[in-house]
Design an enzyme around this catalytic site. Structure first.
Site, PDB file in Angstrom:
ATOM      1  N   GLY A  14       0.607  -1.310  -0.005  1.00 17.78           N
ATOM      2  CA  GLY A  14       0.107   0.043   0.057  1.00 17.78           C
ATOM      3  C   GLY A  14       0.942   1.203  -0.009  1.00 17.78           C
ATOM      4  O   GLY A  14       0.358   2.244   0.334  1.00 17.78           O
ATOM      5  N   SER A  15       2.017   1.207  -0.469  1.00 21.98           N
ATOM      6  CA  SER A  15       2.687   2.504  -0.702  1.00 21.98           C
ATOM      7  C   SER A  15       2.245   3.507  -1.584  1.00 21.98           C
ATOM      8  O   SER A  15       2.211   4.687  -1.112  1.00 21.98           O
ATOM      9  CB  SER A  15       4.247   2.347  -0.863  1.00 21.98           C
ATOM     10  N   MET A  92      -4.144  -7.179  -7.120  1.00 21.62           N
ATOM     11  CA  MET A  92      -3.747  -8.354  -8.000  1.00 21.62           C
ATOM     12  C   MET A  92      -4.475  -9.140  -8.516  1.00 21.62           C
ATOM     13  O   MET A  92      -4.769 -10.395  -8.292  1.00 21.62           O
ATOM     14  CB  MET A  92      -2.781  -9.129  -6.975  1.00 21.62           C
ATOM     15  N   ARG A  93      -5.812  -8.339  -9.279  1.00 23.61           N
ATOM     16  CA  ARG A  93      -6.952  -9.124  -9.866  1.00 23.61           C
ATOM     17  C   ARG A  93      -7.266  -8.356 -11.099  1.00 23.61           C
ATOM     18  O   ARG A  93      -7.088  -7.172 -10.988  1.00 23.61           O
ATOM     19  CB  ARG A  93      -8.066  -9.222  -8.653  1.00 23.61           C
ATOM     20  N   ASN A 109      -4.810   2.127 -13.381  1.00 17.77           N
ATOM     21  CA  ASN A 109      -3.893   1.285 -12.941  1.00 17.77           C
ATOM     22  C   ASN A 109      -2.542   2.052 -12.944  1.00 17.77           C
ATOM     23  O   ASN A 109      -2.211   2.796 -13.917  1.00 17.77           O
ATOM     24  CB  ASN A 109      -4.133  -0.017 -13.303  1.00 17.77           C
ATOM     25  N   HIS A 111       1.513   0.496 -13.084  1.00 20.32           N
ATOM     26  CA  HIS A 111       2.163  -0.841 -13.573  1.00 20.32           C
ATOM     27  C   HIS A 111       3.840  -0.439 -13.532  1.00 20.32           C
ATOM     28  O   HIS A 111       4.213   0.596 -14.218  1.00 20.32           O
ATOM     29  CB  HIS A 111       1.866  -1.290 -14.691  1.00 20.32           C
TER      30      HIS A 111
END
Ligand code: GRF
Length: 191
Positions: A14-15, A92-93, A109, A111
């Site tokens: 959660g950073s 992660m989904r 998102n 990445h």
């Protein structure tokens, strides 16, 4: 004008969640994080949410009959709280059609690679194994594919060392700034 409302979805440390919340609190983002959604009930991000006072919804996907079922619960929570944008931050989904339809073009998102290279859960290690020298981070709109969807922002760093931890920290530092930039674009409709 109403401040924009954000939800963050995370599965791990959660950073990025913390970076977003701190930017909201100190005025670098004109929005509030009103909900943290986490699919791993023991994840560290939930501790961070407690510290920063964000309401959280932790769930175990195995407790639901299908992805549609838990996504409907989540989408209802987002609607009830007036969420404008969903920021995936280490969630992660794959996001399914329930959320994609209800929040079309409003889910983003982050990445840790220069997409479209190195999709998937081990992007940094995969890039190292490939011999990459220019590493980076991408923010993008979310669609039904893994790390797909139109790119919003990218940041890069040249790294020729061999310390994966050092490299990971460099990448995380870029992420924390890049997500702030991207969220500002979203809430100001400048993407
Ligand atoms: C980040 O590297 C992000 O790009 C990826 O998952 C990681 C999450 O890190 N999608 P954290 O949980 O925000 O620290």
């Amino acid at each position: 004008m109403k401040r924009a409302c954000l939800a963050v979805f995370a599965s791990g440390s959660g950073s990025n969640y913390q970076a977003i919340v701190e930017a909201c609190k100190d005025g670098r983002i004109d929005a509030d994080v009103v909900l943290l959604v986490c699919d791993k009930p023991g994840a560290k991000v939930l501790e961070r949410a407690k510290i920063f006072g964000t309401e959280s919804f932790a769930f175990n996907p195995k407790d639901y009959a299908s992805r549609e079922e838990f996504e409907t619960v989540i989408a209802d929570m987002l609607d009830e709280r007036g969420v404008d944008y969903v920021c995936l931050a280490g969630y992660m989904r794959i996001v399914g059609k329930v959320l994609l339809e209800r929040y079309a073009q409003r889910i983003v998102n982050i990445h840790p690679s220069l997409l479209p290279s190195f999709k998937g859960a081990h992007a940094i290690q995969d890039a190292v194994d490939y011999g990459v020298k220019i590493f980076g981070v991408t923010t993008h709109f979310v669609d039904e594919t893994l790390d797909g969807g139109r790119i919003i922002d990218q940041g890069a760093v040249v790294y020729e060392g061999s310390d994966i931890e050092e490299l990971t920290n460099l990448i995380h530092n870029i992420e924390h700034k890049l997500y702030v930039k991207t969220i500002n674009k979203l809430i100001n409709n400048k993407y």
